[in-house]
Enzyme design. Structure first.
Site, short mmCIF file in Angstrom:
data_model
loop_
_atom_site.label_atom_id
_atom_site.label_comp_id
_atom_site.label_asym_id
_atom_site.label_seq_id
_atom_site.Cartn_x
_atom_site.Cartn_y
_atom_site.Cartn_z
N ARG A 535 -14.26 28.23 46.33
CA ARG A 535 -13.09 28.32 45.46
C ARG A 535 -13.38 27.66 44.11
NH1 ARG A 535 -8.69 31.39 47.52
NH2 ARG A 535 -7.57 30.45 45.82
N VAL A 536 -12.84 28.25 43.08
CA VAL A 536 -12.98 27.64 41.75
C VAL A 536 -11.67 26.96 41.34
CG1 VAL A 536 -14.79 29.20 40.97
CG2 VAL A 536 -12.41 29.85 40.62
N ASP A 537 -10.68 26.99 42.25
CA ASP A 537 -9.41 26.34 41.93
C ASP A 537 -9.21 25.14 42.87
OD1 ASP A 537 -8.97 27.57 44.32
OD2 ASP A 537 -7.44 28.96 43.59
N ASP A 538 -8.01 24.62 42.94
CA ASP A 538 -7.79 23.43 43.74
C ASP A 538 -7.33 23.76 45.16
OD1 ASP A 538 -8.62 21.65 41.82
OD2 ASP A 538 -6.70 21.78 40.78
N VAL A 539 -7.96 24.77 45.73
CA VAL A 539 -7.67 25.12 47.11
C VAL A 539 -8.87 24.70 47.93
CG1 VAL A 539 -7.36 27.05 48.71
CG2 VAL A 539 -6.12 27.02 46.54
#
Ligand code: PRX
Length: 667
Positions: A535-539
């Site tokens: 993931r590149v997000d905060d997941v």
């Protein structure tokens, strides 16, 4: 549902293990179908959909419409418009009519290996009809939400199918979620009816679901959402009915109410774009998102993917280890195998209980052809040694599938060589709750050269693109690395987020205009195969469970002694990723192990056991930019002991915080 003793006869009702004509026999077959699916999606999917029963046919042209470019107006997607169908009819009635009524639809084993039950297609249809009639008797109508909080028993897929039959929108909540999380989900979708159970044994531990459900009902009522009926299934060995908390006005015993209903129930014919179900999943910010899937597109997307990607055919025995509380359980345990006329194996307990051979004995017992699991489970099974799979006859296996998280090479080789005796393709598929069905896949075809750790090539209708994260431009060279986005639409795609179309557009279609943004990074190699880099997000992805760091942070900061929290994911040998929390306590509160435990218990209560941080790292302060944004990149380095590679920290408001945090690691 009755117990059936004679398993073997039913299990050989179809072509369970013999070899058969391959579906995509040559690369050219795949290329031709794939190309057509991209160039003429309406025609392609229109033809694919004809493999299912439609009460009213959709027109050959004009059934599909889509806009995924927010610059051109609201995002909208439709497939098979004008057609009416019903998923439970396609999963059940169709197979009974085709002479498969006596074949096993569901094969269940409980936590205890001797607890076994087989439910034939005819029996499942009758049970679904009775349950549908009960739902109707409680006033449930098309479009109403019904929350399902059940353990892995045959009644769980039956409940999903009953909702599908009457057009109710089910929201299955994983039975590992806490009362707070269940209540939040019930309130969000306005569910007045809840289906639950007395409890369940997980390994040696009983989980009292009805007590949790009661707490959730109370919390929902506080938030203004009244629950009119709670249907409760008695699950043996967990809690006796007599000891179960009971509200006679609202609570109804399954065994008292459902068997007396009629076993006939006409399916409600639904428009293709009517809602089928909601499934809550985590995003990078805010509360969980209610992903909405619709009837026709989801059915065709899942059914066709089962056929072409996992080679499921009538009579096959499919064993998916996922829980129906997650999308894999929806698509590849419940709906998909039944849409294909397969027998679907349900494991009620945990796969390592009572020992590391449990799953493999089940493969042997039921002559499983497709085994579908997740890397986390593979990692824990492989740790227990090769002797366990070798003790069972696994020769029925033909397809080894996995999804949900990156599979490391070691696990891939173990799966391929030890479990599959190097005979079975490893189908490590990439997809998401939002996509409905598998999207990237190493095809289970002889000609396909699968690579350990790669998610392979696109499924029909899927147009993956690699974007440069800074410019947002497509990287058009074959070899590329960047963020993974998808162009165009496919039938199984989610249609909106419940009650928040704006968030749907801003989370998925605004970051890169004109594309669906997946949240994942990826690499495309010289052969055009895709490799998911995370993931590149905060997941974060803990044992295949998707969790937003923001959710854990908000659970921690709800505790009165916690001033601030920042959560990141760190590598973990078994779970893939583990939750690591930096916590700042309020001024007067002392750090201690007891305080740590209090905070962990608080997260357990607020979200569920799987969201409890592995590590709580005391943080007198957090590294923030001058505008107040927490620099998670810095926290990741500190957590993993890579402080020499902190990079540029000149934008930090208080650079001294970093040294303090390094000193407090492990304290
Ligand atoms: O990060 C990707 C990871 O799981 C996320 C989706 O999680 P969820 O919505 O729970 O759906 C699970 C259904 C498979 C993705 O954004 N993921 C999924 N499959 C893979 C994967 N990461 C690496 N390899 C995969 N095969």
């Amino acid at each position: 549902m009755q117990r059936l003793e004679v398993l073997a006869r039913q299990l050989t009702a179809g072509a369970a293990v013999e070899d058969r004509t391959p579906l995509l026999a040559t690369k050219n077959d795949y290329d031709t179908m794939y190309k057509r699916s991209i160039q003429d999606p309406e025609g392609f999917w229109g033809e694919m959909a004809l493999g299912y029963h439609w009460d009213r046919k959709f027109p050959a042209r004009g059934h599909m419409a889509a806009n995924t470019d927010i610059r051109r107006g609201p995002v909208s997607i439709q497939f098979f418009a004008g057609g009416t169908t019903n998923m439970s009819y396609n999963c059940l009635d169709r197979w009974v009519a085709a002479g498969r009524g006596e074949q096993a639809a569901l094969i269940w084993e409980g936590n205890d290996e001797n607890e076994r039950r087989t439910v034939s297609y005819r029996e499942l249809l009758a049970e679904v009809n009775r349950l549908s009639n009960w739902l109707k008797s409680r006033g449930v109508k098309k479009g109403d939400a019904v929350t399902i909080y059940l353990p892995m028993v045959p009644e769980l897929p039956a409940a999903m199918l009953a909702c599908a039959r009457v057009g109710a929108v089910h929201s299955v909540v994983f039975a590992g979620f806490s009362a707070d999380s269940l209540a939040q989900r019930m309130v969000d979708c306005n569910a007045k009816v809840l289906l639950t159970a007395t409890g369940v044994m997980r390994g040696t531990k009983p989980v009292l679901l009805k007590t949790i459900a009661d707490d959730a009902v109370k919390l929902a009522a506080k938030a203004g959402q009244e629950t009119s009926s709670v249907l409760c299934l008695e699950v043996a060995n967990a809690l006796a009915a007599a000891d179960t908390p009971w509200n006679p006005v609202r609570d109804v015993w399954w065994h008292a109410a459902v068997p007396m209903q009629s076993a006939e129930c006409e399916p409600t014919w639904l428009d293709s774009e009517d809602r089928s179900f909601l499934l809550y999943t985590s995003g990078s910010t805010g509360k969980p998102k209610g992903v909405v899937h619709c009837v026709g597109g989801y059915m065709v997307g899942v059914g066709v993917s089962c056929r072409y990607l996992y080679d499921m055919r009538p009579g096959d025995v499919v064993f998916t280890t996922a829980d129906c509380g997650w999308i894999t359980g929806h698509s590849y345990l419940a709906y998909g195998p039944l849409l294909c006329g397969c027998s679907s194996v349900i494991m009620g307990g945990i796969p390592t209980h009572p020992d590391g051979g449990r799953a493999w004995r089940m493969v042997e017992r039921y002559k499983v052809r497709q085994f579908y699991t997740a890397p986390t489970l593979l990692r824990s099974l492989l740790q227990l040694g090769d002797a366990w799979p070798r003790q069972s006859d696994l020769s029925s296996l033909r397809v080894l599938a996995s999804a949900g998280e990156p599979m490391n090479e070691h696990a891939w080789h173990w799966f391929h060589e030890v479990v599959g005796s190097s005979r079975c393709p490893v189908v490590d598929t990439w997809w998401q709750t939002e996509t409905g069905n598998a999207m990237l896949i190493p095809l289970p075809c002889k000609w396909f050269q699968a690579k350990a750790g790669s998610a392979g090539v696109p499924f029909f209708g899927v147009c993956p693109v690699v974007l440069d994260p800074t410019t947002g431009n497509e990287i058009c060279t074959t070899e590329a690395e960047g963020v993974l986005a998808l162009r165009g639409v496919w039938p199984g795609m989610m249609r909106t987020l419940h009650g928040d179309h704006e968030r749907f557009e801003s989370a998925y279609f605004a970051p890169y205009k004109g594309y669906y943004f997946t949240g994942d990074g990826c690499r495309r190699d010289a052969d055009g195969h895709y490799w998911i880099t995370g993931r590149v997000d905060d997941v974060i992805n803990v044992s295949g469970h998707r969790i937003g760091t923001a959710e854990v942070e908000s659970a921690l900061t709800e505790h009165p002694d916690c001033a601030e929290a920042a959560v990141i994911g760190v590598d973990h040998a078994l779970k893939g990723q583990a939750i690591y929390a930096f916590v700042t306590l309020r001024g007067h509160v002392q750090t201690s192990d007891a305080m740590r435990k209090l905070l962990m218990d608080h997260v357990r209560k607020s979200i569920g056991p799987f969201a409890v941080p592995e590590v709580i790292h005391w943080a007198p302060g957090l590294p923030k930019t001058r505008s107040g944004k927490i620099m998670r990149r810095v926290l990741r380095k500190i957590a993993s002991g890579e402080e020499k590679e902190l990079g540029d920290i000149s934008t930090l408001a208080e650079p001294g915080v970093v040294d303090m945090l390094i000193k407090l690691r492990g304290k």
